[in-house]
Design a protein around this motif. Structure first.
Motif, PDB file in Angstrom:
ATOM      1  N   ILE A  39       0.813  -1.226   0.000  1.00  0.00           N
ATOM      2  CA  ILE A  39       0.000   0.000   0.000  1.00  0.00           C
ATOM      3  C   ILE A  39       0.841   1.269   0.000  1.00  0.00           C
ATOM      4  N   ASP A  40       2.040   1.242   0.529  1.00  0.00           N
ATOM      5  CA  ASP A  40       2.932   2.409   0.588  1.00  0.00           C
ATOM      6  C   ASP A  40       2.227   3.616   1.233  1.00  0.00           C
ATOM      7  N   TRP A  41       2.379   3.746   2.539  1.00  0.00           N
ATOM      8  CA  TRP A  41       1.636   4.768   3.295  1.00  0.00           C
ATOM      9  C   TRP A  41       1.828   6.171   2.732  1.00  0.00           C
TER      10      TRP A  41
ATOM     11  N   THR B  72      -3.358  -3.180   8.346  1.00  0.00           N
ATOM     12  CA  THR B  72      -2.135  -2.827   9.088  1.00  0.00           C
ATOM     13  C   THR B  72      -2.259  -1.449   9.744  1.00  0.00           C
ATOM     14  N   GLY B  73      -3.415  -0.838   9.632  1.00  0.00           N
ATOM     15  CA  GLY B  73      -3.700   0.360  10.426  1.00  0.00           C
ATOM     16  C   GLY B  73      -3.545   1.697   9.725  1.00  0.00           C
ATOM     17  N   TYR B  74      -3.384   1.676   8.411  1.00  0.00           N
ATOM     18  CA  TYR B  74      -3.138   2.939   7.713  1.00  0.00           C
ATOM     19  C   TYR B  74      -4.213   3.999   8.020  1.00  0.00           C
ATOM     20  N   HIS B  75      -5.504   3.643   7.839  1.00  0.00           N
ATOM     21  CA  HIS B  75      -6.522   4.673   8.069  1.00  0.00           C
ATOM     22  C   HIS B  75      -6.704   4.980   9.557  1.00  0.00           C
TER      23      HIS B  75
ATOM     24  N   ALA C 259       0.524   1.659  15.102  1.00  0.00           N
ATOM     25  CA  ALA C 259       0.030   2.767  15.931  1.00  0.00           C
ATOM     26  C   ALA C 259       1.141   3.204  16.892  1.00  0.00           C
ATOM     27  N   GLU C 260       1.766   2.220  17.509  1.00  0.00           N
ATOM     28  CA  GLU C 260       2.849   2.508  18.457  1.00  0.00           C
ATOM     29  C   GLU C 260       3.993   3.243  17.756  1.00  0.00           C
ATOM     30  N   ARG C 261       4.345   2.732  16.587  1.00  0.00           N
ATOM     31  CA  ARG C 261       5.453   3.331  15.830  1.00  0.00           C
ATOM     32  C   ARG C 261       5.166   4.786  15.483  1.00  0.00           C
ATOM     33  N   HIS C 262       3.877   5.103  15.269  1.00  0.00           N
ATOM     34  CA  HIS C 262       3.523   6.477  14.907  1.00  0.00           C
ATOM     35  C   HIS C 262       3.075   7.288  16.127  1.00  0.00           C
ATOM     36  N   GLY C 263       3.279   6.736  17.306  1.00  0.00           N
ATOM     37  CA  GLY C 263       2.972   7.475  18.528  1.00  0.00           C
ATOM     38  C   GLY C 263       1.486   7.711  18.741  1.00  0.00           C
ATOM     39  N   GLN C 264       0.654   6.804  18.219  1.00  0.00           N
ATOM     40  CA  GLN C 264      -0.797   6.956  18.377  1.00  0.00           C
ATOM     41  C   GLN C 264      -1.331   5.886  19.318  1.00  0.00           C
TER      42      GLN C 264
END
Ligand code: SAM
Length: 281
Positions: free
Chosen positions: A56-58, A88-91, A119-124
């Motif tokens: 998907i390439d975020w 994988t949580g993109y949206h 989510a963790e990796r993006h601090g969410q």
């Protein structure tokens, strides 16, 4: 019940013309009775889940969608959003970053674990749960202002009874005035053997090619070829745009808006994805 191995096979390229989809069933495709295409969990085997973010390439996906979903959600004054096909949580991550109160759900344990990590990796930080849509309300707490079911996930439902039951679950999980945003690949075109994927929408990764290995009125089998030589297949029900609009109306939704590749004014022969926005009265 199919085994994951039944989902992964190596095949010779099938379609010479990338826009012409084959109508003959390739020899190595498992018999449908054995393959149980509606066993969606078995389709998302760990090797495919590992490759999903590459597919998907975020960054490219964000550049292509821009604020399309955020604007729809803001237009509906939605705050509490349930992403029922988180993958994988993109949206989920993107909407949480935009300030929505997100719950991420998916029926696949493998996928939902990936959402947790992303989510963790993006601090969410938001609620993440494993839930099959068919029993959605058993897993969630209260109602939502919006439900998103994106990335051509809904076509994983092969039975009309399931499609109706799931839309009813979604309807009941929404507040009055809430919206359901549900999309799918353009199966109107694919069923007419005109598969078109610009790679500009949703599945934006440049490290994989997606082709249609088989399509008929009941089954569409996509083939994903990755740069490392790996090949995967996903099988879905090729829902038509009008068919889903009509199911949405039958389920009680009133205003249904349809978009093609994020545009309200579109030609059904020319778009990769169709997006429906349905409002609960
Ligand atoms: N939305 C993500 C994206 O766009 O990248 C993932 C899309 S992927 C094509 C479809 C997702 O729907 C998978 O993660 C799968 O596990 C989920 N799914 C399919 N059928 C489901 C069901 N009955 N209940 C819950 N999740 C389901």
């Amino acid at each position: 019940m199919s085994t994951p191995a039944a989902r992964v096979s190596r095949t010779a390229p099938l379609a010479q013309d990338p826009h012409r989809t084959p109508d003959a069933r390739p020899q190595d495709v498992p018999d449908r009775a054995d393959a149980a295409p509606d066993d969606f969990e078995a389709q998302y085997i760990p090797t495919l889940v590992d490759l999903w973010d590459q597919l998907i390439d975020w960054d490219r996906r964000r550049a292509s969608e821009q604020d399309f979903f955020v604007e729809l959600l803001n237009g509906a004054e939605a705050r509490r959003v349930l992403d029922v096909a988180a993958g994988t949580g993109y949206h989920s991550v993107t909407l949480a970053q935009q300030g929505f109160d997100v719950t991420a759900a998916d029926g696949s344990a493998q996928m939902i674990e990936r959402t947790r990590r992303n989510a963790e990796r993006h601090g969410q930080s938001f609620t993440v749960l494993q839930a099959d849509w068919r029993s959605l309300r058993r897993h969630i707490d209260g109602r939502y202002d919006a439900i998103v079911c994106l990335g051509s996930s809904f076509p994983h439902l092969f039975q009309e009874a399931d499609r109706r039951a799931v839309l009813s679950e979604f309807y009941e999980a929404l507040n009055p005035g809430g919206i359901l945003i549900v999309d799918h690949r353009n199966f109107d075109a694919i069923r007419r053997h005109r598969y078109r994927s610009t790679g500009n929408y949703y599945y934006c990764g440049t490290g994989a090619t997606v082709t249609v290995a088989h399509v008929d009125e009941e089954l569409c089998r996509f083939r994903y070829d990755f740069q490392d030589g790996g090949t995967h297949h996903l099988e879905v029900y090729p829902v038509l745009a009008a068919e889903l609009s009509s199911l949405l109306i039958d389920s009680g939704f009133d205003t249904i808006q349809t978009f093609g590749d994020f545009q309200e004014d579109f030609d059904i022969n020319e778009v990769d994805f169709v997006i429906h926005v349905a409002r609960k009265p």
